[in-house]
Write an enzyme that holds these catalytic residues in place. Structure first.
Site, PDB file in Angstrom:
ATOM      1  N   ALA A  82       2.707  10.012   9.974  1.00  0.00           N
ATOM      2  CA  ALA A  82       3.785  10.942   9.630  1.00  0.00           C
ATOM      3  C   ALA A  82       4.296  11.645  10.891  1.00  0.00           C
ATOM      4  O   ALA A  82       5.505  11.708  11.139  1.00  0.00           O
ATOM      5  CB  ALA A  82       3.294  11.957   8.602  1.00  0.00           C
ATOM      6  N   SER A 125      -5.815  12.971   5.065  1.00  0.00           N
ATOM      7  CA  SER A 125      -5.481  11.551   4.986  1.00  0.00           C
ATOM      8  C   SER A 125      -5.174  10.955   6.355  1.00  0.00           C
ATOM      9  O   SER A 125      -4.687  11.641   7.255  1.00  0.00           O
ATOM     10  CB  SER A 125      -4.265  11.387   4.063  1.00  0.00           C
ATOM     11  N   ILE A 126      -5.389   9.666   6.458  1.00  0.00           N
ATOM     12  CA  ILE A 126      -4.992   8.909   7.648  1.00  0.00           C
ATOM     13  C   ILE A 126      -3.473   8.914   7.816  1.00  0.00           C
ATOM     14  O   ILE A 126      -2.953   8.712   8.909  1.00  0.00           O
ATOM     15  CB  ILE A 126      -5.545   7.464   7.574  1.00  0.00           C
ATOM     16  N   LYS A 127      -2.751   9.178   6.731  1.00  0.00           N
ATOM     17  CA  LYS A 127      -1.286   9.174   6.769  1.00  0.00           C
ATOM     18  C   LYS A 127      -0.720  10.275   7.664  1.00  0.00           C
ATOM     19  O   LYS A 127       0.424  10.198   8.085  1.00  0.00           O
ATOM     20  CB  LYS A 127      -0.716   9.310   5.360  1.00  0.00           C
ATOM     21  N   ASP A 128      -1.518  11.304   7.956  1.00  0.00           N
ATOM     22  CA  ASP A 128      -1.044  12.358   8.860  1.00  0.00           C
ATOM     23  C   ASP A 128      -0.665  11.780  10.216  1.00  0.00           C
ATOM     24  O   ASP A 128       0.308  12.199  10.837  1.00  0.00           O
ATOM     25  CB  ASP A 128      -2.130  13.419   9.072  1.00  0.00           C
TER      26      ASP A 128
END
Length: 195
Positions: free
Chosen positions: A50, A44-47
């Site tokens: 984060a 995910s792009i959320k890495d």
């Protein structure tokens, strides 16, 4: 391209772009590219955000060695936080809603996170909501830090510093439109600035 990385966190970003050929043929005159953020270790792009949120919290002294990361998550941000926590030696406690799949909860637990499932059909201010439970846990657990992805400016800063410039470089500055999904709003609110 990075040849050897010190940790899995060093593999985050610098994701490829792929030309879409068949789907757009005869429909779109321009070149359509997709940035493959599923190449990040948490898929995910959320890495990106984060790790940025954690590193900024460390620098600010908000997250200390051996601490506990707390967050309300539907899965992707939690996965990025959990991966970084394993590498950096933090514990994680995530709250989520009962509408999330068992597979997402199991994936977070596989990384060592404690996951507390909260009811979906309550208002955010309700003490049982996953927002309220995560805030309460931050107050109650010593040496804890709540990532707070929706209000944490490091979320959007990651895309200003990383994602946007990557897209610009990969397209040689020829990008004319950007389509992006919206979750917490971090990507869409800042990726366009460097473009």
């Amino acid at each position: 391209m990075k040849k050897i990385c010190d940790t899995i966190l060093d593999t985050i970003g610098e994701t490829p772009m792929v030309r879409i050929n068949r789907i757009t043929k005869g429909v779109v005159k321009g070149t359509v590219l997709v940035k493959i953020e599923t190449f990040n270790p948490g898929n995910s792009i959320k890495d990106r955000m984060a790790v940025k949120m954690i590193e900024d919290a460390e620098r600010a002294g908000l997250l200390k060695p051996g601490g506990t990361i707390i967050e309300g998550t539907s899965g992707n941000t939690g996965m990025g936080l959990a991966i970084a926590a394993v590498v950096k030696g933090y514990k994680c406690i995530f709250t989520t809603t009962d509408k999330q799949s068992k597979e997402k909860v199991d994936a977070l637990k596989a990384f060592g996170a404690e996951v507390i499932v909260c009811p979906t059909n309550v208002e955010p201010e309700d003490p049982r909501s996953y927002y309220s439970v995560s805030s309460r846990l931050e107050r109650e657990i010593p040496n804890s830090w709540k990532a707070n992805q929706y209000d944490n400016l490091s979320n959007s800063k990651a895309h200003y510093e990383q994602t946007g410039p990557e897209i610009w470089e990969q397209t040689a500055g020829r990008i004319t439109q950007l389509v992006v999904g919206v979750g917490s709003g971090g990507t869409v609110s800042r990726v366009g600035r460097p473009l």
